[in-house]
Design a protein around this motif. Sequence first.
Motif: not given
Lengths: 114, 109
Positions: A31, A33, A48, A50, A94, A97, A100, B95-96
Amino acid sequence: DTGVSQDPRHKITKRGQNVTFRCDPISEHNRLYWYRQTLGQGPEFLTYFQNEAQLEKSRLLSDRFSAERPKGSFSTLEIQRTEQGDSAMYLCASTQDIDWYGYTFGSGTRLTVV
Amino acid sequence: GQQLNQSPQSMFIQEGEDVSMNCTSSSIFNTWLWYKQDPGEGPVLLIALYKAGELTSNGRLTAQFGITRKDSFLNISASIPSDVGIYFCAGPPDNDMRFGAGTRLTVKP
């Protein structure tokens, strides 16, 4: 692995010019961002990825902004027709997964639009 | 949108003093995180909290996840000059990660 790298560290540009920033995340992190941070504020989420898929975009990301992560590794953030209000620190982060919440941030690119 | 309110906005303390700062949310969080940012650098994760009521330490830092799940606090004991910086609380509504505006800490030797 030296962490998340961002390039350039500083960018001064004239209003109306296009700029592009690069982020190299930690290699095993899926991930990636992008955040923007203005003076006196916390980072604000922009978008972001994936792997190579861009999964979410903030309403802050106007149509002048575009981000890519073509091979699921490094990412670029482009701002077209820059405005003075775009002046900010652009941060990349970053994470894996399975970890998280363990964001690792880069040192950022400070953009000044004159 | 999601609001994270941090207080105080800034603190000026003497080296050796203890510090306490907190963060409140307009809605429930399932995770609270505390980051520190030095000038010209990105934020660095200090502590992550995953469970309401959880109390977690990292050296001289202690953070708690509030029972209501709408607040968290961070304590720094016996402050030293390198504690200077901006401390952010953060949490993931989706998700952030969303961040508070930060508490700026100044430590006078």
